[in-house]
Write a protein that holds these residues in place. Structure first.
Motif, PDB file in Angstrom:
ATOM      1  N   HIS A  98       0.846  -1.196   0.000  1.00 52.14           N
ATOM      2  CA  HIS A  98       0.000   0.000   0.000  1.00 52.14           C
ATOM      3  C   HIS A  98       0.886   1.253   0.000  1.00 52.14           C
ATOM      4  CE1 HIS A  98      -4.142  -1.516   0.484  1.00 52.14           C
ATOM      5  NE2 HIS A  98      -3.524  -2.571   0.979  1.00 52.14           N
ATOM      6  N   LYS A  99       0.549   2.163  -0.872  1.00 48.74           N
ATOM      7  CA  LYS A  99       1.348   3.384  -1.012  1.00 48.74           C
ATOM      8  C   LYS A  99       1.339   4.218   0.265  1.00 48.74           C
ATOM      9  CE  LYS A  99       1.049   3.998  -6.038  1.00 48.74           C
ATOM     10  NZ  LYS A  99       0.607   4.873  -7.147  1.00 48.74           N
ATOM     11  N   ALA A 100       0.180   4.305   0.900  1.00 45.87           N
ATOM     12  CA  ALA A 100       0.058   5.201   2.054  1.00 45.87           C
ATOM     13  C   ALA A 100       0.936   4.756   3.217  1.00 45.87           C
ATOM     14  CB  ALA A 100      -1.401   5.275   2.495  1.00 45.87           C
ATOM     15  N   SER A 101       0.968   3.440   3.469  1.00 45.06           N
ATOM     16  CA  SER A 101       1.699   2.945   4.638  1.00 45.06           C
ATOM     17  C   SER A 101       3.029   2.295   4.290  1.00 45.06           C
ATOM     18  CB  SER A 101       0.833   1.934   5.392  1.00 45.06           C
ATOM     19  OG  SER A 101       0.615   0.786   4.581  1.00 45.06           O
ATOM     20  N   GLY A 102       3.172   1.850   3.034  1.00 45.75           N
ATOM     21  CA  GLY A 102       4.364   1.115   2.636  1.00 45.75           C
ATOM     22  C   GLY A 102       4.385  -0.310   3.148  1.00 45.75           C
ATOM     23  N   LEU A 103       3.274  -0.761   3.750  1.00 44.67           N
ATOM     24  CA  LEU A 103       3.214  -2.100   4.326  1.00 44.67           C
ATOM     25  C   LEU A 103       2.775  -3.128   3.285  1.00 44.67           C
ATOM     26  CD1 LEU A 103       1.467  -1.297   7.737  1.00 44.67           C
ATOM     27  CD2 LEU A 103       3.909  -1.684   7.334  1.00 44.67           C
ATOM     28  N   ILE A 155      -5.402   1.250  14.887  1.00 44.27           N
ATOM     29  CA  ILE A 155      -5.082   2.208  13.835  1.00 44.27           C
ATOM     30  C   ILE A 155      -4.861   3.573  14.502  1.00 44.27           C
ATOM     31  CG2 ILE A 155      -5.860   3.307  11.714  1.00 44.27           C
ATOM     32  CD1 ILE A 155      -5.369   0.307  11.444  1.00 44.27           C
ATOM     33  N   GLU A 156      -3.717   4.157  14.231  1.00 43.08           N
ATOM     34  CA  GLU A 156      -3.412   5.455  14.840  1.00 43.08           C
ATOM     35  C   GLU A 156      -4.224   6.569  14.169  1.00 43.08           C
ATOM     36  OE1 GLU A 156      -1.712   5.673  17.498  1.00 43.08           O
ATOM     37  OE2 GLU A 156      -1.153   3.543  17.472  1.00 43.08           O
ATOM     38  N   ALA A 157      -4.309   7.702  14.859  1.00 37.78           N
ATOM     39  CA  ALA A 157      -5.087   8.837  14.362  1.00 37.78           C
ATOM     40  C   ALA A 157      -4.518   9.343  13.033  1.00 37.78           C
ATOM     41  CB  ALA A 157      -5.085   9.961  15.391  1.00 37.78           C
ATOM     42  N   ASP A 158      -5.426   9.783  12.160  1.00 40.10           N
ATOM     43  CA  ASP A 158      -5.041  10.345  10.860  1.00 40.10           C
ATOM     44  C   ASP A 158      -5.726  11.708  10.744  1.00 40.10           C
ATOM     45  OD1 ASP A 158      -4.669  11.068   8.215  1.00 40.10           O
ATOM     46  OD2 ASP A 158      -4.822   9.016   7.470  1.00 40.10           O
ATOM     47  N   GLU A 159      -4.978  12.771  11.037  1.00 39.48           N
ATOM     48  CA  GLU A 159      -5.565  14.114  11.019  1.00 39.48           C
ATOM     49  C   GLU A 159      -6.044  14.495   9.626  1.00 39.48           C
ATOM     50  OE1 GLU A 159      -2.854  16.915  12.655  1.00 39.48           O
ATOM     51  OE2 GLU A 159      -2.754  15.948  14.635  1.00 39.48           O
ATOM     52  N   SER A 193       1.290  -0.062  -4.891  1.00 36.38           N
ATOM     53  CA  SER A 193       2.529   0.171  -5.643  1.00 36.38           C
ATOM     54  C   SER A 193       3.190  -1.121  -6.107  1.00 36.38           C
ATOM     55  CB  SER A 193       3.524   0.965  -4.780  1.00 36.38           C
ATOM     56  OG  SER A 193       3.806   0.271  -3.573  1.00 36.38           O
ATOM     57  N   GLY A 194       2.748  -2.258  -5.650  1.00 34.95           N
ATOM     58  CA  GLY A 194       3.358  -3.513  -6.069  1.00 34.95           C
ATOM     59  C   GLY A 194       2.676  -4.685  -5.403  1.00 34.95           C
ATOM     60  N   ALA A 195       3.057  -5.883  -5.826  1.00 36.56           N
ATOM     61  CA  ALA A 195       2.477  -7.102  -5.264  1.00 36.56           C
ATOM     62  C   ALA A 195       3.529  -8.194  -5.237  1.00 36.56           C
ATOM     63  CB  ALA A 195       1.265  -7.543  -6.079  1.00 36.56           C
ATOM     64  N   VAL A 196       3.381  -9.129  -4.309  1.00 32.07           N
ATOM     65  CA  VAL A 196       4.330 -10.229  -4.182  1.00 32.07           C
ATOM     66  C   VAL A 196       3.600 -11.421  -3.583  1.00 32.07           C
ATOM     67  CG1 VAL A 196       5.096  -9.522  -1.883  1.00 32.07           C
ATOM     68  CG2 VAL A 196       6.623 -10.870  -3.324  1.00 32.07           C
ATOM     69  N   TRP A 197       4.030 -12.622  -4.013  1.00 34.62           N
ATOM     70  CA  TRP A 197       3.495 -13.862  -3.445  1.00 34.62           C
ATOM     71  C   TRP A 197       4.494 -14.354  -2.398  1.00 34.62           C
ATOM     72  CZ3 TRP A 197      -1.295 -15.604  -4.819  1.00 34.62           C
ATOM     73  CH2 TRP A 197      -1.857 -15.076  -5.985  1.00 34.62           C
ATOM     74  N   LEU A 198       4.047 -14.498  -1.153  1.00 34.32           N
ATOM     75  CA  LEU A 198       4.927 -14.893  -0.067  1.00 34.32           C
ATOM     76  C   LEU A 198       4.632 -16.321   0.387  1.00 34.32           C
ATOM     77  CD1 LEU A 198       4.852 -11.724   2.226  1.00 34.32           C
ATOM     78  CD2 LEU A 198       6.613 -12.377   0.564  1.00 34.32           C
ATOM     79  N   PRO A 199       5.686 -17.103   0.690  1.00 33.14           N
ATOM     80  CA  PRO A 199       5.453 -18.410   1.318  1.00 33.14           C
ATOM     81  C   PRO A 199       4.678 -18.219   2.620  1.00 33.14           C
ATOM     82  CG  PRO A 199       7.756 -18.147   0.672  1.00 33.14           C
ATOM     83  CD  PRO A 199       7.117 -16.804   0.509  1.00 33.14           C
TER      84      PRO A 199
END
Length: 535
Positions: A98-103, A155-159, A193-199
């Motif tokens: 996810h672009k917003a969080s980079g997670l 989820i932390e606050a998002d002003e 921003s991208g995708a990956v297949w993880l074991p």
């Protein structure tokens, strides 16, 4: 390195159209959201599997009894989100960045208007973020529509969004890709921003990782429903007139008895036996696998249905019907005039044609032409008349090349077996009036309790053989199974006394000669072998 998102306009618009189409048809009308009853029943099903998590879900349980809609993103101190756990053929799990969080997270998000169920929300999010439509996914028989995991995270606050700190109750639903190679991903550019297949052991969520480990979910697609083609041996079929209810499968249609797999069902056979008993108090001995059909379910996913056949001669009026309106015998001549899904009608017409042809051929072989029905006699005469002079009928055998860890499954023939007693052989059988792949599906279940789809069989070798001069020639077809369900069992101990996986480089000395030739030919990449013919 994460792959870049696909940006071709036509493919993006196609994926978005699929997602939009699903959203607009997933509920009775625009603005539909999951009902409280649906939310409570989903949570109850989950807690029945994981009762120790009740305390961890106390905030969710309180939200279900509160005044605010727990699926609305403005509901505080927490609300429900949904995501999809998409598993590929290798057992890997799809994550998107996810672009917003980079997670790296499994595809998912908030419930929106138009999502009639939590499962519908997960399917919509998968389609929007990755371009995989619901028809490209299959629910797992292990979990069905019950979440594999419900995770609570803060989820932390998002002003910028005007949102204070809150909790997400994340409902995670498991799916397998319907096709082995899977669709190309079409990522949502504005958010992903991208995708990956993880074991599975690298899945980012600890709670999901633990659930996947406990469930030992693999990537093989398995039937999630089972139905029975029940006939009376005289050409009639036992059909079920379903209720007219929104949201159920085939409302108001004549259909087969059967249903979805439950957690207590170890195999599709268990499912169909239970469904027949629950729906109609019906016990059918010696049910046999017939085929695997694929339909689109009410949630838009692809539903593999294991079909069984069985014979029954009773009066439907004496059965206790617990679902639907009516059970009745119906003949093939009546099928065009019944309210019925086209796929069901085609299935029954195919089965009826196969039985008619099989009986005609059987009677012809026994030279009892006077007992053949008029239609069967016409068919038999056509076969005889169409055979060119000098034609020699061949026996067709089918053989299963089942490989595991680089080894192939072999069975030790019973010492008293009429053929190859005391020798090793792959699982095999002779074709009746049926296709080669249908025969192998039947034989695999009858001999070893294995459930295999015809679409998962690939022809890898052919042996054209004659044992001795004057014997009837044989065409031996060897099929490799890409996927299957079950562990080999000794279902016919009078024929096979042991199953064992053997290295192709070290095959037993006492192995059927043409089987050895075929397995060695497959290993060498040769598609064809001749044996016993003079040159």
């Amino acid at each position: 390195m994460l792959p870049s998102p696909t940006t071709a306009d036509d493919r993006v618009s196609t994926a978005r159209a699929a997602a939009t189409s699903f959203v607009t048809t997933s509920g009775p009308g625009t603005g539909t959201r999951p009902s409280r009853d649906h939310l409570r029943s989903t949570v109850a099903e989950y807690l029945a599997r994981h009762p120790v998590e009740r305390d961890a879900l106390s905030g969710l349980l309180a939200a279900l009894e509160g005044e605010e809609d727990p699926t609305h993103r403005a509901s505080l101190p927490g609300h429900i989100t949904c995501c999809g756990v998409v598993i590929d053929a290798d057992g890997q799990v799809l994550h998107v960045e996810h672009k917003a969080s980079g997670l790296l997270l499994t595809p998912g998000g908030h419930v929106e208007a138009g999502d009639a169920t939590l499962l519908a929300a997960a399917l919509r999010e998968i389609a929007e973020e990755t371009g995989i439509p619901p028809t490209g996914l299959v629910l797992t028989p292990e979990f069905g529509r019950t979440p594999i995991d419900v995770d609570v995270h803060r989820i932390e606050a998002d002003e910028a969004k005007g949102e204070g700190p809150h909790e997400h109750y994340d409902f995670r639903f498991a799916f397998r890709l319907a096709a082995a190679d899977g669709p190309d991903l079409v990522l949502q550019e504005e958010e992903v921003s991208g995708a990956v297949w993880l074991p599975q052991h690298e899945v980012r969520s600890p709670t999901l990782r633990a659930k996947l480990h406990d469930a030992a979910l693999e990537g093989t697609v398995a039937p999630v429903n089972a139905s029975a083609v029940i006939h009376d041996g005289q050409g009639r079929y036992l059909l079920h007139l379903r209720d007219v209810k929104p949201g159920i499968w085939a409302p108001g249609c004549w259909d087969l008895l059967g249903g979805g797999r439950e957690p207590e069902d170890a195999t599709p056979l268990d499912t169909v036996v239970r469904e027949l008993r629950e729906e109609a108090g019906l016990e059918i001995p010696d049910l046999q696998p017939y085929a695997v059909d694929h339909v689109t379910g009410t949630d838009g996913t692809l539903v593999p249905v294991q079909l069984f056949t069985g014979e029954w001669h009773g009066d439907p009026g004496t059965l206790t019907l617990t679902e639907g309106q009516l059970l009745a015998w119906r003949s093939p001549e009546q099928l065009p005039y019944l309210t019925m899904l086209p796929s069901t009608r085609q299935l029954l017409e195919r089965h009826a044609a196969e039985r008619l042809a099989w009986h005609a051929a059987e009677r012809l072989a026994c030279h009892t032409d006077d007992t053949v029905s008029t239609a069967g006699a016409r068919w038999a005469r056509t076969v005889v008349a169409s055979a060119p002079p000098g034609t020699e009928p061949h026996i067709v055998g089918v053989h299963l090349v089942l490989e595991q860890d680089g080894k192939v499954l072999l069975g030790l023939r019973h010492p008293d077996s009429a053929y190859a007693g005391g020798m090793w052989h792959v699982l095999a059988g002779h074709c009746e009036y049926e296709s080669a792949t249908a025969c192998l599906v039947r034989e695999a279940y009858e001999e070893a309790g294995l459930v295999i789809r015809q679409d998962d069989l690939t022809l890898v070798h052919t042996v054209h053989a004659v044992d001795r001069p004057g014997d009837r020639p044989r065409i031996q077809l060897f099929f490799r199974a890409r996927a299957w369900e079950g562990t080999p069992e000794l279902r016919e101990p009078d024929k096979t006394v042991s199953w064992r996986y053997e290295d192709v480089d070290g095959l037993p000395d006492a192995i059927v000669p043409y089987t050895r030739a075929a397995l060695e030919g497959i290993r060498a990449g040769r598609p064809y072998t001749e044996m016993g013919w003079s040159r």
